[in-house]
Design a protein around this motif. Structure first.
Motif, PDB file in Angstrom:
ATOM      1  N   VAL A   1      -5.558  -7.172  -8.646  1.00  0.00           N
ATOM      2  CA  VAL A   1      -5.232  -5.748  -8.726  1.00  0.00           C
ATOM      3  C   VAL A   1      -6.388  -5.033  -9.410  1.00  0.00           C
ATOM      4  CG1 VAL A   1      -2.757  -6.200  -8.777  1.00  0.00           C
ATOM      5  CG2 VAL A   1      -3.994  -5.873 -10.924  1.00  0.00           C
ATOM      6  N   ASN A   2      -6.399  -3.733  -9.278  1.00  0.00           N
ATOM      7  CA  ASN A   2      -7.560  -2.939  -9.680  1.00  0.00           C
ATOM      8  C   ASN A   2      -7.378  -2.364 -11.080  1.00  0.00           C
ATOM      9  OD1 ASN A   2      -9.690  -1.201  -9.925  1.00  0.00           O
ATOM     10  ND2 ASN A   2      -9.426  -0.240  -7.924  1.00  0.00           N
ATOM     11  N   PRO A   3      -8.116  -2.865 -12.094  1.00  0.00           N
ATOM     12  CA  PRO A   3      -7.968  -2.328 -13.445  1.00  0.00           C
ATOM     13  C   PRO A   3      -8.254  -0.830 -13.536  1.00  0.00           C
ATOM     14  CG  PRO A   3      -9.180  -4.399 -13.492  1.00  0.00           C
ATOM     15  CD  PRO A   3      -9.051  -4.004 -12.049  1.00  0.00           C
ATOM     16  N   ALA A   4      -9.177  -0.330 -12.707  1.00  0.00           N
ATOM     17  CA  ALA A   4      -9.486   1.106 -12.750  1.00  0.00           C
ATOM     18  C   ALA A   4      -8.261   1.942 -12.384  1.00  0.00           C
ATOM     19  CB  ALA A   4     -10.646   1.425 -11.807  1.00  0.00           C
ATOM     20  N   SER A   5      -7.437   1.441 -11.457  1.00  0.00           N
ATOM     21  CA  SER A   5      -6.238   2.190 -11.073  1.00  0.00           C
ATOM     22  C   SER A   5      -5.248   2.247 -12.230  1.00  0.00           C
ATOM     23  CB  SER A   5      -5.585   1.541  -9.848  1.00  0.00           C
ATOM     24  OG  SER A   5      -4.988   0.293 -10.168  1.00  0.00           O
ATOM     25  N   GLN A   6      -5.232   1.219 -13.065  1.00  0.00           N
ATOM     26  CA  GLN A   6      -4.354   1.226 -14.234  1.00  0.00           C
ATOM     27  C   GLN A   6      -4.832   2.240 -15.268  1.00  0.00           C
ATOM     28  OE1 GLN A   6      -4.683  -2.916 -15.184  1.00  0.00           O
ATOM     29  NE2 GLN A   6      -3.733  -3.516 -13.251  1.00  0.00           N
ATOM     30  N   GLU A   7      -6.146   2.327 -15.438  1.00  0.00           N
ATOM     31  CA  GLU A   7      -6.690   3.318 -16.371  1.00  0.00           C
ATOM     32  C   GLU A   7      -6.341   4.738 -15.907  1.00  0.00           C
ATOM     33  OE1 GLU A   7      -7.764   2.574 -19.169  1.00  0.00           O
ATOM     34  OE2 GLU A   7      -8.927   0.704 -19.158  1.00  0.00           O
ATOM     35  N   ILE A   8      -6.402   4.973 -14.599  1.00  0.00           N
ATOM     36  CA  ILE A   8      -6.035   6.294 -14.071  1.00  0.00           C
ATOM     37  C   ILE A   8      -4.559   6.572 -14.332  1.00  0.00           C
ATOM     38  CG2 ILE A   8      -5.746   7.630 -11.944  1.00  0.00           C
ATOM     39  CD1 ILE A   8      -8.286   6.186 -10.905  1.00  0.00           C
ATOM     40  N   ALA A   9      -3.713   5.564 -14.083  1.00  0.00           N
ATOM     41  CA  ALA A   9      -2.275   5.733 -14.338  1.00  0.00           C
ATOM     42  C   ALA A   9      -2.026   6.091 -15.801  1.00  0.00           C
ATOM     43  CB  ALA A   9      -1.522   4.470 -13.951  1.00  0.00           C
ATOM     44  N   ILE A  10      -2.750   5.462 -16.695  1.00  0.00           N
ATOM     45  CA  ILE A  10      -2.576   5.710 -18.130  1.00  0.00           C
ATOM     46  C   ILE A  10      -2.880   7.161 -18.475  1.00  0.00           C
ATOM     47  CG2 ILE A  10      -3.637   5.198 -20.375  1.00  0.00           C
ATOM     48  CD1 ILE A  10      -3.715   2.231 -19.413  1.00  0.00           C
ATOM     49  N   THR A  11      -3.859   7.755 -17.811  1.00  0.00           N
ATOM     50  CA  THR A  11      -4.178   9.163 -18.095  1.00  0.00           C
ATOM     51  C   THR A  11      -3.080  10.103 -17.629  1.00  0.00           C
ATOM     52  OG1 THR A  11      -5.343   9.566 -15.987  1.00  0.00           O
ATOM     53  CG2 THR A  11      -6.644   8.655 -17.809  1.00  0.00           C
TER      54      THR A  11
ATOM     55  N   GLU B   1       0.827  -1.209   0.000  1.00  0.00           N
ATOM     56  CA  GLU B   1       0.000   0.000   0.000  1.00  0.00           C
ATOM     57  C   GLU B   1       0.861   1.260   0.000  1.00  0.00           C
ATOM     58  OE1 GLU B   1      -2.973   0.492  -0.589  1.00  0.00           O
ATOM     59  OE2 GLU B   1      -4.033  -1.402  -0.234  1.00  0.00           O
ATOM     60  N   ARG B   2       1.964   1.227   0.708  1.00  0.00           N
ATOM     61  CA  ARG B   2       2.860   2.384   0.715  1.00  0.00           C
ATOM     62  C   ARG B   2       3.463   2.608  -0.669  1.00  0.00           C
ATOM     63  NH1 ARG B   2       6.355   1.521   6.348  1.00  0.00           N
ATOM     64  NH2 ARG B   2       4.686   2.111   7.809  1.00  0.00           N
ATOM     65  N   SER B   3       3.824   1.539  -1.341  1.00  0.00           N
ATOM     66  CA  SER B   3       4.422   1.672  -2.660  1.00  0.00           C
ATOM     67  C   SER B   3       3.393   2.177  -3.678  1.00  0.00           C
ATOM     68  CB  SER B   3       4.999   0.328  -3.116  1.00  0.00           C
ATOM     69  OG  SER B   3       5.847   0.486  -4.230  1.00  0.00           O
ATOM     70  N   ILE B   4       2.160   1.690  -3.569  1.00  0.00           N
ATOM     71  CA  ILE B   4       1.088   2.178  -4.438  1.00  0.00           C
ATOM     72  C   ILE B   4       0.833   3.654  -4.171  1.00  0.00           C
ATOM     73  CG2 ILE B   4      -1.397   2.019  -4.872  1.00  0.00           C
ATOM     74  CD1 ILE B   4      -1.052  -1.049  -4.385  1.00  0.00           C
ATOM     75  N   ALA B   5       0.795   4.034  -2.903  1.00  0.00           N
ATOM     76  CA  ALA B   5       0.598   5.447  -2.562  1.00  0.00           C
ATOM     77  C   ALA B   5       1.707   6.318  -3.138  1.00  0.00           C
ATOM     78  CB  ALA B   5       0.531   5.612  -1.046  1.00  0.00           C
ATOM     79  N   ARG B   6       2.921   5.791  -3.157  1.00  0.00           N
ATOM     80  CA  ARG B   6       4.052   6.527  -3.734  1.00  0.00           C
ATOM     81  C   ARG B   6       3.816   6.804  -5.217  1.00  0.00           C
ATOM     82  NH1 ARG B   6       9.328   6.446  -1.497  1.00  0.00           N
ATOM     83  NH2 ARG B   6      10.980   7.110  -2.928  1.00  0.00           N
ATOM     84  N   LEU B   7       3.341   5.777  -5.945  1.00  0.00           N
ATOM     85  CA  LEU B   7       3.048   5.964  -7.363  1.00  0.00           C
ATOM     86  C   LEU B   7       2.009   7.056  -7.584  1.00  0.00           C
ATOM     87  CD1 LEU B   7       2.724   2.297  -8.715  1.00  0.00           C
ATOM     88  CD2 LEU B   7       4.763   3.733  -8.680  1.00  0.00           C
ATOM     89  N   ASN B   8       1.069   7.139  -6.679  1.00  0.00           N
ATOM     90  CA  ASN B   8      -0.069   8.036  -6.874  1.00  0.00           C
ATOM     91  C   ASN B   8       0.145   9.449  -6.342  1.00  0.00           C
ATOM     92  OD1 ASN B   8      -2.180   6.409  -8.236  1.00  0.00           O
ATOM     93  ND2 ASN B   8      -1.895   5.077  -6.475  1.00  0.00           N
ATOM     94  N   THR B   9       1.344   9.746  -5.844  1.00  0.00           N
ATOM     95  CA  THR B   9       1.611  11.118  -5.404  1.00  0.00           C
ATOM     96  C   THR B   9       1.656  12.049  -6.609  1.00  0.00           C
ATOM     97  OG1 THR B   9       3.989  10.655  -5.437  1.00  0.00           O
ATOM     98  CG2 THR B   9       2.847  10.452  -3.314  1.00  0.00           C
ATOM     99  N   THR B  10       1.388  13.319  -6.353  1.00  0.00           N
ATOM    100  CA  THR B  10       1.355  14.316  -7.413  1.00  0.00           C
ATOM    101  C   THR B  10       2.682  14.367  -8.161  1.00  0.00           C
ATOM    102  OG1 THR B  10      -0.209  15.645  -6.133  1.00  0.00           O
ATOM    103  CG2 THR B  10       0.982  16.759  -7.914  1.00  0.00           C
ATOM    104  N   GLY B  11       2.607  14.263  -9.473  1.00  0.00           N
ATOM    105  CA  GLY B  11       3.781  14.409 -10.316  1.00  0.00           C
ATOM    106  C   GLY B  11       4.612  13.161 -10.502  1.00  0.00           C
ATOM    107  N   TYR B  12       4.250  12.047  -9.835  1.00  0.00           N
ATOM    108  CA  TYR B  12       5.102  10.851  -9.891  1.00  0.00           C
ATOM    109  C   TYR B  12       5.022  10.171 -11.261  1.00  0.00           C
ATOM    110  CZ  TYR B  12       7.668   6.807  -8.183  1.00  0.00           C
ATOM    111  OH  TYR B  12       8.627   5.833  -8.002  1.00  0.00           O
ATOM    112  N   TYR B  13       3.818   9.785 -11.676  1.00  0.00           N
ATOM    113  CA  TYR B  13       3.688   9.161 -12.982  1.00  0.00           C
ATOM    114  C   TYR B  13       4.192  10.091 -14.089  1.00  0.00           C
ATOM    115  CZ  TYR B  13       0.719   5.315 -11.261  1.00  0.00           C
ATOM    116  OH  TYR B  13       0.232   4.201 -10.636  1.00  0.00           O
ATOM    117  N   GLU B  14       3.931  11.364 -13.919  1.00  0.00           N
ATOM    118  CA  GLU B  14       4.233  12.327 -14.967  1.00  0.00           C
ATOM    119  C   GLU B  14       5.722  12.415 -15.302  1.00  0.00           C
ATOM    120  OE1 GLU B  14       0.208  13.205 -13.440  1.00  0.00           O
ATOM    121  OE2 GLU B  14       2.132  12.685 -12.514  1.00  0.00           O
ATOM    122  N   LYS B  15       6.590  12.006 -14.392  1.00  0.00           N
ATOM    123  CA  LYS B  15       8.025  12.120 -14.651  1.00  0.00           C
ATOM    124  C   LYS B  15       8.615  10.872 -15.317  1.00  0.00           C
ATOM    125  CE  LYS B  15       9.382  10.764  -9.917  1.00  0.00           C
ATOM    126  NZ  LYS B  15      10.013  11.248  -8.678  1.00  0.00           N
ATOM    127  N   ILE B  16       7.797   9.865 -15.566  1.00  0.00           N
ATOM    128  CA  ILE B  16       8.285   8.647 -16.223  1.00  0.00           C
ATOM    129  C   ILE B  16       8.193   8.849 -17.735  1.00  0.00           C
ATOM    130  CG2 ILE B  16       7.966   6.169 -16.521  1.00  0.00           C
ATOM    131  CD1 ILE B  16       6.705   6.108 -13.726  1.00  0.00           C
TER     132      ILE B  16
END
Length: 322
Positions: A271-281, A241-256
């Motif tokens: 795992v939650n497919p909806a969370s993957q769709e959010i990551a994709i955006t 859960e901590r690692s998932i929360a890290r991914l979801n912090t502001t600006g994290y995905y955007e820098k990859i």
């Protein structure tokens, strides 16, 4: 700790030709088992590069022999590893099947260390990652936080969110954090002791509709019980859960910036497919494929579901070879 020099095979799952097993000691003392196929069958060198397989929870090198052979046939060298606490790499608890980790960052350290110490020295560039589930979480962190020359990565059912869940996420996180705080980090999370990786029937599995591939995996575990891992501890749940929360912090995905393909299993129950769709955006350089009938292990699914995913990954990676 014993360090076997051989692959753990069964007649239905033999080692692809040219495989090498290596044992590496992390700076913190963790012993990691790594496999390389640095050349193609026949000993010729690859001109296309290297596929690095980063496994999911409870997985081990031998589970990916089918994919190793596939990538060899396409002209790639291949590397795979047992993350700590899994397969034959050093376990985090003195229990044959508990799934435990002290810190998810250790997984990121493991992949970086194996790459710098072994893969980069013995396998040809360019480098690509194919990761599953927890390995997808680790890969996203690796790409965001470390400086490795990964040209592109394909993530199958990446662990960007756990679920669907019986309880609200914040309740599960609170319980797990409290259990860890009070010294129960290495205790089974609720229901964990009820799952036996050696006896679960196919009809109760949550990962695939493919009976043949599922049976090959189960036969491997029954023949080599030391490879098995069962359910998670409170510590594993907390760290996930901590690692998932890290991914979801502001600006994290955007820098990859590394090109990504995300394969979504529409029927995933782990795992939650909806969370993957959010990551994709939020990811700046990403493509997707979604298989609505796919269970969690897309690369171990029946062919009608698996093959479109494999084909999509092949086409995606091939664009970045030259």
């Amino acid at each position: 700790m014993a360090r076997p020099a051989d692959f753990k095979t069964i007649p239905e799952n033999q080692t692809p030709p040219g495989g090498e097993l290596h044992w590496l000691d992390e700076p913190d003392g963790a012993a990691l088992r790594t496999a390389l196929w640095p050349t193609l069958p026949g000993g010729t060198s690859s001109t296309k590069g290297t596929i690095i397989i980063v496994p999911g929870k409870a997985e081990f090198i031998e589970k990916y022999f089918e994919m190793v052979a596939h990538y060899q046939a396409l002209g790639f060298a291949v590397a795979a590893l047992d993350l700590r606490g899994q397969g034959l790499s050093q376990r985090e608890v003195d229990h044959p099947t508990k799934g435990h980790i002290e810190d998810f960052t250790n997984f990121v350290d493991d992949v970086e260390f194996v790459f710098n110490t072994l893969i980069e020295k013995k396998c040809p560039a360019p480098y690509f990652i194919v990761a599953h589930s927890m390995g997808g979480n680790v890969t996203l962190r690796l790409l965001a936080e470390r400086n490795l020359p990964i040209r592109a990565a394909a993530l199958c059912a990446p662990m960007t969110g756990i679920g669907p869940l019986a309880l609200p996420k914040f309740v599960i996180r609170t319980i797990a954090e409290a259990a860890r705080f009070f010294g129960f980090a290495k205790t089974w999370a609720p229901g964990g002791q009820l799952y036996d990786p050696f006896t679960q029937p196919f009809e109760h599995n949550l990962v695939t509709k493919d009976r043949r591939r599922w049976l090959v995996n189960r036969k491997t575990l029954r023949a080599h019980r030391e490879l098995a891992q069962g359910s998670a501890t409170y510590g594993w749940v907390t760290e996930a859960e901590r690692s998932i929360a890290r991914l979801n912090t502001t600006g994290y995905y955007e820098k990859i910036e590394t090109p990504l393909l995300i394969a979504i299993a529409g029927s995933d129950r782990l795992v939650n497919p909806a969370s993957q769709e959010i990551a994709i955006t939020r990811l700046p350089n990403v493509e997707r494929i979604r298989m609505e009938e796919g269970e969690h292990e897309l690369l171990m699914e029946r062919d009608a579901i698996r093959q479109p995913v494999v084909d999509a990954i092949d086409a995606f990676i091939d664009r970045f070879v030259a």
